[in-house]
Enzyme design. Structure first.
Site, short mmCIF file in Angstrom:
data_model
loop_
_atom_site.label_atom_id
_atom_site.label_comp_id
_atom_site.label_asym_id
_atom_site.label_seq_id
_atom_site.Cartn_x
_atom_site.Cartn_y
_atom_site.Cartn_z
N CYS A 64 0.81 -1.22 0.00
CA CYS A 64 0.00 0.00 0.00
C CYS A 64 0.85 1.27 0.00
O CYS A 64 0.35 2.36 -0.26
CB CYS A 64 -0.96 0.00 1.19
SG CYS A 64 -2.13 -1.36 1.08
N HIS A 85 -3.62 7.12 1.71
CA HIS A 85 -3.91 5.81 1.16
C HIS A 85 -5.27 5.36 1.70
O HIS A 85 -5.55 5.49 2.90
CB HIS A 85 -2.82 4.81 1.58
CG HIS A 85 -3.27 3.39 1.43
ND1 HIS A 85 -3.73 2.89 0.24
CD2 HIS A 85 -3.35 2.37 2.34
CE1 HIS A 85 -4.08 1.62 0.41
NE2 HIS A 85 -3.86 1.29 1.67
N ASN A 121 -10.05 -0.72 -0.83
CA ASN A 121 -8.60 -0.50 -0.76
C ASN A 121 -7.97 -1.08 -2.02
O ASN A 121 -7.92 -2.30 -2.18
CB ASN A 121 -8.07 -1.18 0.51
CG ASN A 121 -6.56 -1.07 0.67
OD1 ASN A 121 -5.84 -0.75 -0.28
ND2 ASN A 121 -6.08 -1.36 1.85
C1 LIG Z 1 -10.63 -5.33 9.60
C2 LIG Z 1 -11.25 -4.32 10.55
C3 LIG Z 1 -12.30 -3.49 9.83
C4 LIG Z 1 -11.95 -5.11 11.67
O1 LIG Z 1 -12.50 -4.22 12.57
P1 LIG Z 1 -12.29 -4.47 14.13
O2 LIG Z 1 -12.85 -3.29 14.81
O3 LIG Z 1 -10.86 -4.81 14.36
O4 LIG Z 1 -13.15 -5.72 14.38
P2 LIG Z 1 -14.21 -5.88 15.52
O5 LIG Z 1 -13.47 -6.10 16.80
O6 LIG Z 1 -15.18 -4.75 15.50
O7 LIG Z 1 -14.95 -7.15 15.07
C5 LIG Z 1 -14.29 -8.36 14.99
C6 LIG Z 1 -15.40 -9.38 14.81
O8 LIG Z 1 -15.99 -9.14 13.53
C7 LIG Z 1 -15.91 -10.31 12.77
N1 LIG Z 1 -15.70 -9.95 11.37
C8 LIG Z 1 -14.54 -9.77 10.74
N2 LIG Z 1 -14.77 -9.44 9.47
C9 LIG Z 1 -16.11 -9.41 9.30
C10 LIG Z 1 -16.94 -9.15 8.21
N3 LIG Z 1 -16.44 -8.84 7.00
N4 LIG Z 1 -18.28 -9.21 8.40
C11 LIG Z 1 -18.79 -9.49 9.59
N5 LIG Z 1 -18.04 -9.77 10.66
C12 LIG Z 1 -16.71 -9.72 10.52
C13 LIG Z 1 -14.76 -11.08 13.34
O9 LIG Z 1 -14.90 -12.44 13.07
C14 LIG Z 1 -14.89 -10.79 14.81
O10 LIG Z 1 -15.88 -11.61 15.33
P3 LIG Z 1 -15.77 -12.21 16.80
O11 LIG Z 1 -15.69 -11.02 17.72
O12 LIG Z 1 -17.01 -13.01 16.96
O13 LIG Z 1 -14.51 -13.01 16.82
C15 LIG Z 1 -10.21 -3.38 11.18
O14 LIG Z 1 -9.39 -4.09 12.08
C16 LIG Z 1 -9.34 -2.71 10.15
O15 LIG Z 1 -9.82 -1.98 9.30
N6 LIG Z 1 -8.03 -2.88 10.24
C17 LIG Z 1 -7.11 -2.30 9.27
C18 LIG Z 1 -7.17 -3.07 8.00
C19 LIG Z 1 -6.46 -2.39 6.87
O16 LIG Z 1 -6.63 -1.22 6.66
N7 LIG Z 1 -5.69 -3.14 6.11
C20 LIG Z 1 -4.98 -2.65 4.99
C21 LIG Z 1 -3.90 -1.75 5.43
S1 LIG Z 1 -3.02 -1.16 4.09
#
Ligand SMILES: CC(C)(COP(=O)(O)OP(=O)(O)OC[C@H]1O[C@@H](n2cnc3c(N)ncnc32)[C@H](O)[C@@H]1OP(=O)(O)O)[C@@H](O)C(=O)NCCC(=O)NCCS
Length: 331
Positions: free
Chosen positions: A113, A258, A288
């Protein structure tokens, strides 16, 4: 020494729109979960057989047209992508071939990224030293064919989309304009936090039925750690750029971060104390697109009239590696 200016920009995204509801029909997720956590409402997926170099060449043609240039006017190609058409050679030569030109160098940048900013940093150094005068820099990705689209991969696969953005760079003698600075960084201690295991020489054989059964060909991510680092490293990199140029956040016309997650962009904005109109986001429509995200957003921002000559444009990125960085450009 001349500075590097953006001569033109262009972008291309595949026609196929994939909504959150469509994803919810193939995995256990929902429009509400995706929108509230990421801001994304839809993304684009490449057609069958449409490769990264196909997206890259379309974006490049737009940039060439707008610059009034032919492919034969280019003297260098830099392609940033983590999803090249083949494992090797890198995608740059396929982009070159599709542009119908030969002999000029094609550099492949693999910094995920942050790839566009790594590419910009190299391009800027080359242009300032007079080595190249018409350099095509492209960030392009096809993610849709490489993700785990089952519920197991939902944390990652709802985030990413396919697309390409291209810029043509060259020297300007106009003092004060052009790329003012680039700052790029990496910290390999975190390499496995956003990672794809298979394809390199780590396994012998490099790929087996067992590997595929275990899903090692799919990228994996520790979302919370990525979020935490991205939302601090990007503002830090912007502050460095401002400091290096004797500028303040009030001088920024627009920050193009980004497009990783709208929540990350909002955190970056808050930490820098920027107004809504100082930050450009389009992740809502494209997800993304990794190396493609900054040049796609830049082109849309320009087409929307968000940037005028003399404006200070700031870029910031964070990605797998971890890698991150910023660039300051006087438009
Ligand atoms: C991925 C992301 C959106 C997850 O959000 P989060 O706040 O960490 O997740 P939460 O704690 O709110 O939720 C996690 C739960 O949602 C669930 N979950 C994950 N993806 C899901 C989806 N697409 N749909 C529904 N549920 C989902 C998980 O299984 C977890 O469930 P559990 O609590 O029963 O185990 C967040 O961590 C993120 O954006 N991180 C950065 C990712 C990124 O930008 N990557 C590229 C960088 S260049």
């Amino acid at each position: 020494m001349p500075r590097t200016e953006f001569i033109s920009t262009g972008f291309y995204v595949p026609e196929r729109v994939v909504t959150n509801d469509e994803l919810a029909s193939i995995m256990d997720t929902s429009d509400e979960w995706i929108r509230t956590r990421t801001g994304i409402t839809e993304r684009r997926w490449a057609a069958n057989g449409q490769m990264t170099s196909d997206l890259a060449v379309e974006a490049s043609k737009v940039a060439l047209d707008r610059a009034g240039l032919q492919p034969s006017d280019l003297d260098c190609i830099v392609l940033a992508t983590l999803s090249g058409d083949y494992f090797f050679p890198g995608g740059g030569v396929y982009l070159q071939r599709k542009l119908g030109i030969t002999d000029i160098p094609c550099l492949d940048v693999r910094n995920q990224c942050t790839g566009f900013l790594y590419g910009l940093s190299i391009a800027d150094a080359w242009i300032r030293t007079g080595q190249y005068k018409r350099l095509l820099l492209v960030g392009a990705e096809v993610h849709s064919t490489g993700m785990d689209l089952s519920t197991k991969g939902r944390d990652l696969s709802v985030l990413f989309g396919d697309g390409a953005g291209a810029v043509i760079l060259g020297p300007t003698e106009d003092p004060g304009r052009g790329v003012l600075s680039t700052h790029i960084f990496a910290d390999g201690r975190y390499a496995e936090l956003l990672f794809c295991d298979l394809g390199g020489c780590a396994h012998t054989p490099r790929m087996s039925h067992e590997h595929l059964d275990a899903g090692l060909h799919f990228p994996v991510m520790h979302g919370k750690e990525v979020f935490k680092h991205a939302s601090t490293k990007m503002p830090d990199a912007v502050k460095l750029a401002l400091q290096a140029n004797g500028l303040t956040t009030a001088d920024i016309k627009v920050l193009i971060p980004h497009q990783a997650n709208l929540r990350i962009s909002e955190m970056v904005q808050r930490q820098l104390g920027l107004r809504d109109d100082q930050v450009y986001n389009n992740i809502q429509r494209y997800g993304n697109t990794t190396a493609g995200s900054i040049p796609i957003a830049l082109d849309e921002c320009l087409q929307d009239g968000g940037i005028n000559r003399g404006d200070l444009v700031m870029f910031a990125a964070f990605g797998s590696g971890f890698t991150w960085g910023s660039a300051a450009v006087r438009w």
